[in-house]
Scaffold this active site. Structure first.
Site, PDB file in Angstrom:
ATOM      1  N   SER A 192      45.734  51.345  41.783  1.00 21.18           N
ATOM      2  CA  SER A 192      45.658  49.880  41.768  1.00 21.18           C
ATOM      3  C   SER A 192      46.183  49.287  43.063  1.00 21.18           C
ATOM      4  O   SER A 192      45.925  48.126  43.347  1.00 21.18           O
ATOM      5  CB  SER A 192      46.401  49.301  40.568  1.00 21.18           C
ATOM      6  N   HIS A 196      38.735  51.264  39.061  1.00 20.76           N
ATOM      7  CA  HIS A 196      39.997  50.627  38.666  1.00 20.76           C
ATOM      8  C   HIS A 196      39.882  50.012  37.274  1.00 20.76           C
ATOM      9  O   HIS A 196      39.347  48.910  37.110  1.00 20.76           O
ATOM     10  CB  HIS A 196      40.410  49.580  39.711  1.00 20.76           C
ATOM     11  N   GLU A 201      36.895  47.564  38.169  1.00 25.71           N
ATOM     12  CA  GLU A 201      36.550  47.273  39.562  1.00 25.71           C
ATOM     13  C   GLU A 201      36.060  48.575  40.197  1.00 25.71           C
ATOM     14  O   GLU A 201      36.791  49.574  40.211  1.00 25.71           O
ATOM     15  CB  GLU A 201      37.770  46.735  40.313  1.00 25.71           C
ATOM     16  N   ASN A 254      43.942  41.632  41.497  1.00 22.69           N
ATOM     17  CA  ASN A 254      45.336  41.599  41.938  1.00 22.69           C
ATOM     18  C   ASN A 254      45.528  40.816  43.234  1.00 22.69           C
ATOM     19  O   ASN A 254      46.641  40.447  43.573  1.00 22.69           O
ATOM     20  CB  ASN A 254      45.881  43.027  42.099  1.00 22.69           C
TER      21      ASN A 254
HETATM   22  N1  LIG Z   1      49.752  51.351  34.176  1.00 25.31           N
HETATM   23  C1  LIG Z   1      48.882  50.425  34.533  1.00 25.31           C
HETATM   24  O1  LIG Z   1      48.877  49.317  34.010  1.00 25.31           O
HETATM   25  C2  LIG Z   1      47.826  50.750  35.565  1.00 25.31           C
HETATM   26  C3  LIG Z   1      46.686  49.936  35.638  1.00 25.31           C
HETATM   27  C4  LIG Z   1      45.686  50.245  36.544  1.00 25.31           C
HETATM   28  C5  LIG Z   1      45.844  51.346  37.367  1.00 25.31           C
HETATM   29  N2  LIG Z   1      46.976  52.122  37.302  1.00 25.31           N
HETATM   30  C6  LIG Z   1      47.049  53.303  38.184  1.00 25.31           C
HETATM   31  O2  LIG Z   1      46.753  54.468  37.390  1.00 25.31           O
HETATM   32  C7  LIG Z   1      47.496  55.583  37.889  1.00 25.31           C
HETATM   33  C8  LIG Z   1      48.329  56.179  36.784  1.00 25.31           C
HETATM   34  O3  LIG Z   1      49.186  55.203  36.257  1.00 25.31           O
HETATM   35  P1  LIG Z   1      49.886  55.356  34.830  1.00 25.31           P
HETATM   36  O4  LIG Z   1      50.531  54.071  34.535  1.00 25.31           O
HETATM   37  O5  LIG Z   1      48.916  55.939  33.852  1.00 25.31           O
HETATM   38  O6  LIG Z   1      51.015  56.455  35.183  1.00 25.31           O
HETATM   39  P2  LIG Z   1      51.836  57.403  34.195  1.00 25.31           P
HETATM   40  O7  LIG Z   1      53.138  57.630  34.863  1.00 25.31           O
HETATM   41  O8  LIG Z   1      51.805  56.897  32.800  1.00 25.31           O
HETATM   42  O9  LIG Z   1      51.005  58.776  34.225  1.00 25.31           O
HETATM   43  C9  LIG Z   1      50.851  59.563  35.369  1.00 25.31           C
HETATM   44  C10 LIG Z   1      50.606  61.001  34.934  1.00 25.31           C
HETATM   45  O10 LIG Z   1      50.202  61.745  36.073  1.00 25.31           O
HETATM   46  C11 LIG Z   1      50.821  63.012  36.016  1.00 25.31           C
HETATM   47  N3  LIG Z   1      50.833  63.556  37.366  1.00 25.31           N
HETATM   48  C12 LIG Z   1      51.622  63.203  38.408  1.00 25.31           C
HETATM   49  N4  LIG Z   1      51.273  63.900  39.513  1.00 25.31           N
HETATM   50  C13 LIG Z   1      50.252  64.723  39.146  1.00 25.31           C
HETATM   51  C14 LIG Z   1      49.442  65.667  39.846  1.00 25.31           C
HETATM   52  N5  LIG Z   1      49.624  65.910  41.136  1.00 25.31           N
HETATM   53  N6  LIG Z   1      48.484  66.307  39.158  1.00 25.31           N
HETATM   54  C15 LIG Z   1      48.284  66.073  37.848  1.00 25.31           C
HETATM   55  N7  LIG Z   1      49.004  65.173  37.140  1.00 25.31           N
HETATM   56  C16 LIG Z   1      49.976  64.515  37.783  1.00 25.31           C
HETATM   57  C17 LIG Z   1      52.187  62.746  35.413  1.00 25.31           C
HETATM   58  O11 LIG Z   1      52.738  63.921  34.861  1.00 25.31           O
HETATM   59  C18 LIG Z   1      51.853  61.686  34.367  1.00 25.31           C
HETATM   60  O12 LIG Z   1      51.539  62.257  33.126  1.00 25.31           O
HETATM   61  C19 LIG Z   1      48.271  55.074  39.083  1.00 25.31           C
HETATM   62  O13 LIG Z   1      47.528  55.306  40.241  1.00 25.31           O
HETATM   63  C20 LIG Z   1      48.401  53.589  38.809  1.00 25.31           C
HETATM   64  O14 LIG Z   1      48.550  52.822  39.972  1.00 25.31           O
HETATM   65  C21 LIG Z   1      47.960  51.860  36.401  1.00 25.31           C
END
Ligand SMILES: NC(=O)c1ccc[n+]([C@@H]2O[C@H](COP(=O)([O-])OP(=O)(O)OC[C@H]3O[C@@H](n4cnc5c(N)ncnc54)[C@H](O)[C@@H]3O)[C@@H](O)[C@H]2O)c1
Length: 504
Positions: free
Chosen positions: A123, A144, A156, A194
């Site tokens: 994001s 996204h 997106e 955003n």
């Molecule tokens: N949470 C939100 O509201 C949101 C919304 C849109 C986009 N995002 C994006 O989505 C992505 C994930 O966010 P999230 O909130 O789900 O995070 P999260 O912390 O809930 O989950 C991330 C997961 O990735 C795993 N991980 C970390 N490094 C890794 C690797 N090298 N290989 C495999 N697995 C790995 C972790 O163990 C964890 O389970 C980020 O890029 C974030 O910016 C988040």
């Protein structure tokens, strides 16, 4: 170019909040889905969690039990990336760190076929930067999703500098085939939502920091006058002050500290002190059991004026004239080239928020922009310290006679709704001019991504193209920091419309 075939396996790497949501979407659409996470056991737990959510969908009658069983059978946790070799699309939703994402994609590129689409759910990072080290960056695209991915329709589809059109189109069509509403956008900070939503929070915080209104009043005016689903203070308490601030901070930094995106000092203090919102029990508001929810400022009852004189129409507030007449208050309309206002019997003048302060004029009371004056249940008024008290009382009585609650706020230019909407419209024009997305996609993104009652361009058309420009131009004169400087795109838009309509 068509969507991915439903028989093609899709992989999601990183099975946290977003990964699970995206996997569920692809699974319910009909794909075989593989899950992989760096932490052993987590992909298996995620598969269980997704299965549990499918059970709840069956309980609610949203999907058939047989479809749930088939979906469960298509879902497979993987013990290593090598098990993703036959996937046609891999979406990464791992930690938001450039080096982590780049390394993972590099490893994936060694494993999957050359025509496998690779996607990131980032994001705040640049899609171009994440895909930089890839040998075939043309097949890499941003997808996204918004949280919760199974519920929120917007996706997106972000093209980095190297993304080829066929990959972007395939990602777009696939998102659509999954029942989502995709919008296409370029790889710029904050993408569409955003980026363009920043002023919604920033202007509310700025009004509060200027001591013009407390959070409860700002929130009530944004909801009940502006037509927004939630106010900026309550919404950021729900999102988490840390999460909201980090998006603002990242957009501001990515735009090389552009003053238009400057983060809020007050929000910084909240984050520093651990007041993160609902999740920590305290943010702008206190969520402790039994804590009082502060009430918005609401003015005491005043007498309505015996009549009003309307000079020059009221532009976007013209509906008020009909409402005043319906309330039994006579309206005398006078043509007036020089400004538009309602003149009250005691000499007070009511002027729609225009980016000027009340202090500059004798007995001017500003009223805020409403999404719909008929439906609005609250109106904000602002007056200066030397506005005659009877002018404010008459203005208050007038809106109360129309059935509105009245909130009196401090004398800040652009009030609350007008400055917020003007800045959102400005950023939307700026984004189109810079090739971020089309007007239509921006309207769709803001309605679906952040629930705005109207897209910025729909709002702009409803207000008349000069409204946003005029408000910002006046605000910029009073605050020359650049924060309110109308963009070149808005400037051109306002003058082009003016010329078309023959007044310049
Ligand atoms: N949470 C939100 O509201 C949101 C919304 C849109 C986009 N995002 C994006 O989505 C992505 C994930 O966010 P999230 O909130 O789900 O995070 P999260 O912390 O809930 O989950 C991330 C997961 O990735 C795993 N991980 C970390 N490094 C890794 C690797 N090298 N290989 C495999 N697995 C790995 C972790 O163990 C964890 O389970 C980020 O890029 C974030 O910016 C988040």
């Amino acid at each position: 170019m068509t969507a991915l075939d439903l028989s093609s396996p899709v992989a999601v790497v990183g099975t946290g909040t977003m990964g699970q949501g995206i996997a569920q979407v692809a699974l319910v659409a009909g794909h075989p889905v593989r899950l992989y996470d760096a932490v052993p056991g987590r992909a298996r737990d995620a598969a269980e969690a997704i299965g549990g959510r499918l059970d709840r969908l069956v309980d609610k009658g949203r999907i058939a039990a047989a479809d749930r069983d088939a979906a469960r059978a298509r879902l497979r946790p993987a013990d290593g990336l090598a098990e993703l070799a036959d996937c046609a699309l891999v979406v990464e939703a791992v930690l938001e760190r450039l080096d982590v994402k780049q390394r993972l994609l590099g490893e994936l590129e060694e494993i999957v076929a050359e025509d496998c689409l690779l996607a990131t759910n980032t994001s705040s990072l640049s899609v171009t930067a994440i895909g930089g080290p890839l040998r075939h960056p043309g097949r890499f695209v941003g997808l996204h999703f918004f949280n919760p991915a199974p519920l929120l329709p917007l996706v997106e589809v972000v093209s980095g500098f190297a993304t080829d059109v066929t990959s972007a189109t395939r990602a777009y069509e696939t998102a659509r085939a999954w029942g989502k509403t995709p919008v296409a956008c370029a790889d710029t900070p904050g993408f569409i939502v955003n980026r363009i939503a920043r002023p919604f929070y920033a202007e509310a915080f700025a009004v509060h920091e200027a001591q013009a209104a407390d959070p409860a009043t700002v929130d009530a005016v944004l909801r009940e006058c502006g037509g927004f689903r939630m106010g900026a203070f309550e919404l950021t308490d729900l999102i988490g002050q840390d999460v909201n601030e980090s998006v603002t901070h990242s957009v501001w930094q990515s735009f090389f500290q552009d003053v238009r995106f400057t983060p809020s000092l007050a929000q910084r203090r909240l984050v520093e002190s651990g007041r993160l919102g609902r999740k920590s029990g305290h943010g702008w508001y206190d969520y402790a059991d039994g804590a009082d929810r502060p009430e918005p400022h609401t003015a005491d009852k005043e007498q309505p004026p015996a009549y009003v004189v309307a000079e020059g129409g009221l532009g976007p507030a013209a509906e008020l004239l009909a409402l005043i007449r319906e309330a039994g208050i006579p309206v005398r309309e006078e043509d007036e080239d020089n400004g538009t206002r309602l003149v009250l019997p005691g000499g007070g003048q009511l002027v729609l928020a225009d980016g000027q302060t009340s202090a500059e004029f004798r007995d001017v009371v500003h009223f805020d922009l409403a999404l719909d004056y008929r439906k609005a249940t609250r109106i904000a008024l602002s007056a200066s310290q030397d506005t005659a008290p009877h002018a404010l009382a008459e203005a208050t009585g007038l809106f109360q006679a129309l059935g509105k609650e009245v909130s009196v706020i401090g004398d800040v230019p652009g009030m609350i709704v007008a400055r917020t909407v003007a800045r959102i419209i400005d950023l939307a024009h700026d984004a189109v001019a810079k090739g971020v997305a089309t007007e239509e996609d921006i309207d769709t993104a803001m309605r679906l991504g952040v629930n705005y009652p109207l897209g910025p361009f729909e709002w702009d058309r409803a207000l008349g193209s000069e409204f946003a420009f005029d408000v910002l131009d006046e605000m910029h004169e009073r605050d020359p920091s650049g924060r309110y400087a109308p963009s070149l795109a808005l400037y051109r838009h306002a003058y082009a419309t003016d010329k078309r309509e023959g007044s310049a």
